[in-house]
Motif scaffolding. Structure first.
Motif, PDB file in Angstrom:
ATOM      1  N   LEU A   1       0.817  -1.213   0.000  1.00 52.34           N
ATOM      2  CA  LEU A   1       0.000   0.000   0.000  1.00 52.34           C
ATOM      3  C   LEU A   1       0.852   1.265   0.000  1.00 52.34           C
TER       4      LEU A   1
ATOM      5  N   ALA B   1      -1.874   6.245   2.569  1.00 47.65           N
ATOM      6  CA  ALA B   1      -2.101   4.872   3.017  1.00 47.65           C
ATOM      7  C   ALA B   1      -1.408   4.618   4.354  1.00 47.65           C
TER       8      ALA B   1
ATOM      9  N   GLU C   1      -6.836  -0.014  -4.467  1.00 45.40           N
ATOM     10  CA  GLU C   1      -6.178   0.540  -3.291  1.00 45.40           C
ATOM     11  C   GLU C   1      -7.189   0.935  -2.220  1.00 45.40           C
TER      12      GLU C   1
END
Length: 522
Positions: free
Chosen positions: A316, A388, A458
Motif C-alpha cells: 500500500l 495509506a 487501493e
C-alpha cells in the motif's frame, strides 16, 4: 564531508561482516566448548560498537558510499535504512550469541555452532550494506546457505532436516527470481548499482517483469503464502537459531522490498500483489497462531502473520511504517524466543486467574479508541486526504487501543487498577503515534512518495484493513475462549493444521528431503 571521509565511513560499515567471517574461518575461534562462544560474544560486541558508530555517523552526515571493486561495480552504500537494520542486527547478534553461551553449554559441537552463527550474522550484515545488486544477491544466497547449516545442526532430528530441506528448496526459487531480476535490469540499464538504477528509472521506467520478480523473491524469503510452511516446522532447531531466524534472517525479503521500493512502485501488479498476498498471509497466520499448543510454533505463526502485515504495508506504499514495524517486530520476536523457557516456568508456578467475559466493554473501548483516533486525525491532518501509511496507522491505533482497553477492563484487578490500565493504554497509543511521526521525519527522503490512494483496488484494500483486523480479533477471542460453536470447532481444527496449505510443498520437497540409502548398510 569530503569524498575521502565518505569512503572511510562506508568502508567501516563493511568491517563487522568481514570481521565475523574472517574470524569464523581462522584459528581465533577454533576449538570446542564455552570458551569459543565467549570469544565470539566479545568479537560481536566489538563489531556491534562499530555498527552503532557508523549508524550515528550516517544519521548525522547523510548517506555514504564506497566502491569495493570497480570492474564488477561492487560497492557499499549506507543510508538511514541500511544502518538502522545494520545496528539492529548488531544488537540482536550480541544478545543471541551471549544467550547461546549457556544454552549450548556442554554440547560437544558448540564451537561449530558458534562459527556457523557468526557466518550467518556476517552474511546478513553484508546484505544490509550492499550498494550493488550483485553483492546483494551473493549475500542473499550466503545468508540462506549459512542458515541451512544451523537448521541442520542436529542431524538426528528428522523433522528439522525435512523442514530445512523444504526451506532450502523455497530459497532457491527465491534466488532464481532475484537472478532473473538482475538479468532484466542489466539488459535494460547495463548496471547493478542501486543508486544508479534508482536514478535511471526516473527517466526510463523499469521493465514490467523486474518488479514482479523482485516481489516474488521477497515473498519467498519472508515466508508468505504459499511459501510459508517451512517456518513453523523449524522449531526443533536450537532456540538461538529460531531467534536469529525470526528476528533477522526472515527480514531479508522485506529489506529487499524496502531497499528497491523506487523500482517496485512503478508496477501496479507488483504493489497490488504484495498487498493481497500480505493481507491473506496476515489473516491466516493470525488464526493459526492461537490454535498452536506449542509456544515456539505459535511464535512462528505469529512471525508469518506479522511479516504478512508488513508486506501489506509495503504493497500500500506505507514504507516508513513498514520500517518501524520491521524493527519493532525483530526486537519483540527475539525477546519472545529467548524467553520461552522462562514463560513456561512462570506459568507453572503462578495461579492463573481468568478474566471476566467482555460484553459491553468492547463497545466502550471501541468508542473511546475511535474518539482518540479521530482526535489525532483532526489535530494533525484536519479533513484533508490522508495517505495509506496514515490510514493504516489509524486502523492500528483504533483496534490496538480497543484491545488494550478491553484487556485492562476485563482483567481480574481492582477497579482503580483497571482505570490505570486504561490510562496506560492511552499512553501506549500516544507513543505509537509519536514513533510513527518520528519515522516519517527520518525516512521520508529514502522512499518514493505515495499520496492518497487513487484506484478502486487501493481504496478497497484500505477499507478492508480495519474490518479484517477487527474480524481477526473477534475470531481469535472466540477460539481462545473454548467456545462450543460447531462452526468454530471446525475452524479450530482446520486452523490448527495450518489449513493444510503446506501439503503441496511437502509433496514437492519429499523427493529432495528423502534420506539417501547407504548401500553399505544393506
Amino acid at each position: 564531508m569530503n569524498p575521502t571521509e565518505t569512503a572511510y565511513i562506508a568502508a567501516t560499515g563493511l568491517v563487522p561482516a568481514l570481521l565475523y567471517l574472517i574470524c569464523s574461518l581462522t584459528p581465533v575461534l577454533r576449538g570446542e566448548g564455552k570458551k569459543v562462544a565467549q570469544r565470539a560474544a566479545k568479537l560481536i560486541l566489538c563489531g556491534g560498537i562499530i555498527s552503532w558508530l557508523v549508524a550515528a555517523a550516517v544519521f548525522c552526515f547523510g548517506p555514504v558510499s564506497w566502491s569495493i571493486y570497480e570492474p564488477l561495480g561492487l560497492s557499499v552504500y549506507l543510508d538511514r535504512l541500511s544502518v538502522t537494520i545494520l545496528a539492529m542486527v548488531g544488537f540482536l547478534a550480541l544478545v543471541i550469541t551471549r544467550y547461546s553461551i549457556n544454552h549450548l553449554a556442554g554440547d560437544s559441537r558448540q564451537g561449530v555452532f558458534t562459527r556457523h552463527l557468526l557466518q550467518t550474522i556476517a552474511a546478513v550484515q553484508l546484505l544490509c550494506v550492499s550498494g550493488n545488486l550483485l553483492l546483494f544477491t551473493l549475500a542473499w544466497a550466503a545468508t540462506s546457505f549459512s542458515l541451512h547449516r544451523l537448521l541442520t545442526f542436529y542431524p538426528d532430528q528428522e523433522g528439522a532436516q525435512l523442514a530445512a530441506r523444504k526451506k532450502f528448496f523455497i530459497s532457491r526459487l527465491g534466488d532464481l527470481c532475484l537472478v532473473g531480476a538482475l538479468i532484466t535490469l542489466w539488459q535494460q540499464y547495463g548496471t547493478w548499482d542501486i543508486l544508479t538504477l534508482i536514478d535511471l528509472q526516473d527517466s526510463t521506467p523499469v521493465s514490467t517483469w523486474t518488479p514482479i520478480l523482485l516481489v516474488l523473491g521477497g515473498l519467498m524469503k519472508s515466508a508468505q503464502l504459499p511459501f510459508h510452511s517451512w517456518l513453523p516446522e523449524t522449531m526443533e532447531s536450537p532456540t538461538p537459531v529460531s531467534a536469529l531466524m525470526h528476528a533477522g534472517v526472515i527480514n531479508a525479503g522485506a529489506f529487499l522490498v524496502l531497499r528497491l521500493s523506487p523500482l517496485i512502485v512503478s508496477s501496479d501488479i507488483a504493489m497490488n500483489s504484495m498487498a493481497l498476498v500480505g493481507g491473506l498471509t496476515a489473516v491466516i497466520g493470525s488464526l493459526v497462531m492461537v490454535t498452536q499448543p506449542s509456544i515456539k510454533r505459535s511464535l512462528a505463526w505469529s512471525t508469518i502473520a506479522q511479516m504478512g502485515f508488513l508486506i501489506l504495508q509495503c504493497g500500500l506504499g506505507a514504507f516508513g511504517l513498514a520500517t518501524l514495524h520491521l524493527v519493532a517486530h525483530s526486537l519483540y520476536k527475539a525477546h519472545s524466543f529467548l524467553s520461552t523457557g522462562g514463560v513456561v516456568e512462570r506459568a507453572r508456578k503462578r495461579k492463573i486467574k481468568h478474566a471476566t467475559p467482555a460484553k459491553t466493554t468492547w463497545l466502550v473501548a471501541l468508542a473511546c479508541s475511535a474518539l482518540v483516533v479521530a482526535a489525532l486525525i483532526l489535530a494533525d491532518y484536519g479533513f484533508t486526504a490522508v495517505s495509506a501509511s496514515q490510514y493504516i496507522l489509524f486502523s492500528i491505533l483504533w483496534l490496538g487501543l480497543a484491545q488494550l482497553m478491553t484487556s485492562a477492563w476485563t482483567a481480574p484487578l481492582a477497579k482503580h487498577a483497571r482505570i490505570w490500565g486504561i490510562g496506560l493504554s492511552m499512553l501506549v497509543a500516544l507513543m505509537v503515534y509519536l514513533l510513527h511521526q518520528g519515522v516519517h521525519t527520518l525516512y521520508d527522503g529514502i522512499y518514493p512518495a505515495i499520496g492518497a490512494p487513487q484506484g478502486i483496488v487501493e481504496w478497497t484494500l484500505l477499507l478492508l484493513i480495519p474490518v479484517l483486523l477487527f474480524g481477526i480479533l473477534l475470531i481469535q477471542t472466540q477460539l481462545q475462549s473454548g467456545t462450543q460453536s460447531t462452526g468454530l470447532k471446525r475452524l479450530y481444527i482446520h486452523a490448527s493444521n495450518g489449513f493444510y496449505l503446506g501439503t503441496l510443498f511437502a509433496r514437492l520437497a519429499r523427493p529432495i528431503s528423502r534420506p539417501r540409502t547407504n548401500a553399505s548398510s544393506n
